[in-house]
Design an enzyme around this catalytic site. Structure first.
Site, PDB file in Angstrom:
ATOM      1  N   LYS A 113      72.541  42.030  83.274  1.00 42.49           N
ATOM      2  CA  LYS A 113      73.913  42.542  83.406  1.00 42.49           C
ATOM      3  C   LYS A 113      74.218  43.745  82.502  1.00 42.49           C
ATOM      4  O   LYS A 113      75.001  44.610  82.882  1.00 42.49           O
ATOM      5  CB  LYS A 113      74.929  41.424  83.143  1.00 42.49           C
ATOM      6  CG  LYS A 113      74.981  40.385  84.263  1.00 42.49           C
ATOM      7  CD  LYS A 113      76.117  39.404  84.042  1.00 42.49           C
ATOM      8  CE  LYS A 113      76.187  38.404  85.184  1.00 42.49           C
ATOM      9  NZ  LYS A 113      77.380  37.538  85.089  1.00 42.49           N
ATOM     10  N   ASP A 145      83.495  39.004  87.781  1.00 41.72           N
ATOM     11  CA  ASP A 145      83.605  37.631  87.264  1.00 41.72           C
ATOM     12  C   ASP A 145      85.055  37.255  86.948  1.00 41.72           C
ATOM     13  O   ASP A 145      85.505  36.160  87.278  1.00 41.72           O
ATOM     14  CB  ASP A 145      82.741  37.457  86.008  1.00 41.72           C
ATOM     15  CG  ASP A 145      81.254  37.410  86.328  1.00 41.72           C
ATOM     16  OD1 ASP A 145      80.898  37.046  87.474  1.00 41.72           O
ATOM     17  OD2 ASP A 145      80.447  37.730  85.439  1.00 41.72           O
ATOM     18  N   ALA A 201      83.197  32.464  73.200  1.00 39.67           N
ATOM     19  CA  ALA A 201      83.450  33.884  72.935  1.00 39.67           C
ATOM     20  C   ALA A 201      82.278  34.751  73.391  1.00 39.67           C
ATOM     21  O   ALA A 201      82.028  35.819  72.839  1.00 39.67           O
ATOM     22  CB  ALA A 201      83.720  34.091  71.449  1.00 39.67           C
ATOM     23  N   ASN A 221      86.192  29.345  69.063  1.00 40.19           N
ATOM     24  CA  ASN A 221      84.735  29.368  69.206  1.00 40.19           C
ATOM     25  C   ASN A 221      84.083  28.748  67.981  1.00 40.19           C
ATOM     26  O   ASN A 221      84.593  28.869  66.871  1.00 40.19           O
ATOM     27  CB  ASN A 221      84.274  30.829  69.356  1.00 40.19           C
ATOM     28  CG  ASN A 221      82.836  30.922  69.803  1.00 40.19           C
ATOM     29  OD1 ASN A 221      82.461  30.325  70.815  1.00 40.19           O
ATOM     30  ND2 ASN A 221      82.019  31.652  69.068  1.00 40.19           N
TER      31      ASN A 221
END
Ligand code: ATR
Length: 274
Positions: free
Chosen positions: A72, A108, A133, A155
């Site tokens: 990605k 997304d 996170a 987180n």
């Protein structure tokens, strides 16, 4: 049987590995439904080969590809143009090959919000608590803020929560240890951590303090129902499962490559879940 002609439009999903991907099922179901002369194929590409193979696919006539782990960020780097979500996430999951070059987007966050709406959950109905996170939290947080939601990030590693909140102002941070006690302040809880996935430990998240009507979303889709979602359901809260996000995030790519905006419905859900 649907036959592919010499002028079929082609797209696919790139990853390493890619065999587990459910995207071919999603897109080929839509191609069949709409009687489109096209195909969507898995494309296992080694990380070292990604920068050379993607432009070659464009030259070979592909309309574009989806991009999954671990490509990605590399996909972001080869684009001549990216959309706002991709820019904010620093990651691309959809590539569109155009005459002007490779364009990237990140769908997304769009998929997450569309899935919420599909379940009748308003993204900005009240404060949102995001667990995690990483890259997924970043894309979802940005999309929710665009909808006007007020987000708080919690987180395990506090530095990563602080870094993400700084990237998404005016997001707040909640210490990980307070996530259960503070739950009553939120209208939507989202798990973006890997906890609860098959082969991972369960997510430690007691829902005793949940406000009535709390919506609980998980982005995990294997298993289809995580322990978190089962707990939410057992308490009469509103569970929002992760597979729907995967289905909805596929819509913008399909419509860009094949020229039709496809439907996400129960039949598709069953085909992809099987
Ligand atoms: P992605 O980009 O897919 O979101 P990631 O960057 O690896 O993936 O992020 C995974 C998330 O799961 C992180 O928020 C991670 O927390 P840390 O930042 O503290 O690593 C969270 N996570 C993974 N294992 C965890 C665990 N055992 N307990 C709590 N959080 C965990």
């Amino acid at each position: 049987m649907r036959l592919i002609s010499g002028s079929a439009r082609l797209a696919g999903v790139t990853g390493w590995p890619v065999a587990h991907s459910r995207s071919p099922r999603i897109h080929n179901t839509w191609l069949a439904r709409h009687g489109i002369d096209g195909a969507y194929v898995p494309l296992p590409i080694r990380p070292d080969d990604f920068p050379s193979v993607i432009p070659a696919l464009a030259k070979a006539g592909f309309a574009g590809v989806n991009v999954t782990i671990p490509h990605k960020e590399a996909a972001f780097a080869i684009c001549v143009k990216v959309d706002d979500f991709a820019r904010r996430a620093g990651a691309v999951n959809t590539l569109i090959f155009t005459p002007h070059g490779i364009e990237g987007s990140n769908t997304d966050g769009y998929g997450f919000v569309a899935n919420l709406r599909h379940h009748g959950v308003k993204p900005a109905a009240g404060p949102v608590l995001i667990l995690g996170a990483g890259g997924a939290a970043r894309g979802i947080g940005a999309a929710l803020q665009d909808e006007g939601a007020e987000i708080t990030i919690t987180n395990r590693t506090p530095e990563r929560a602080a870094a993400l909140a700084a990237a998404l102002p005016p997001a707040k941070v909640l210490p990980w240890e307070q996530r259960e006690d503070a739950l009553g302040d939120y209208a939507l809880l989202i798990n973006t951590t890997s906890l609860g996935m098959v082969h991972e430990p369960p997510l430690p998240m007691n829902l005793d303090r949940a406000a009535p009507g709390l919506a609980v979303a998980d982005i995990i889709f294997a298993p289809l129902e995580t322990q978190l979602l089962a707990d939410a359901k057992a308490r009469g809260l509103k569970p929002v499962e992760g597979l729907g996000m995967l289905l909805h995030q596929a819509v913008p790519g399909f419509s860009a490559w094949f020229g039709v905006t496809p439907e996400v419905d129960e039949a598709l859900y069953r085909i992809v879940a099987a």
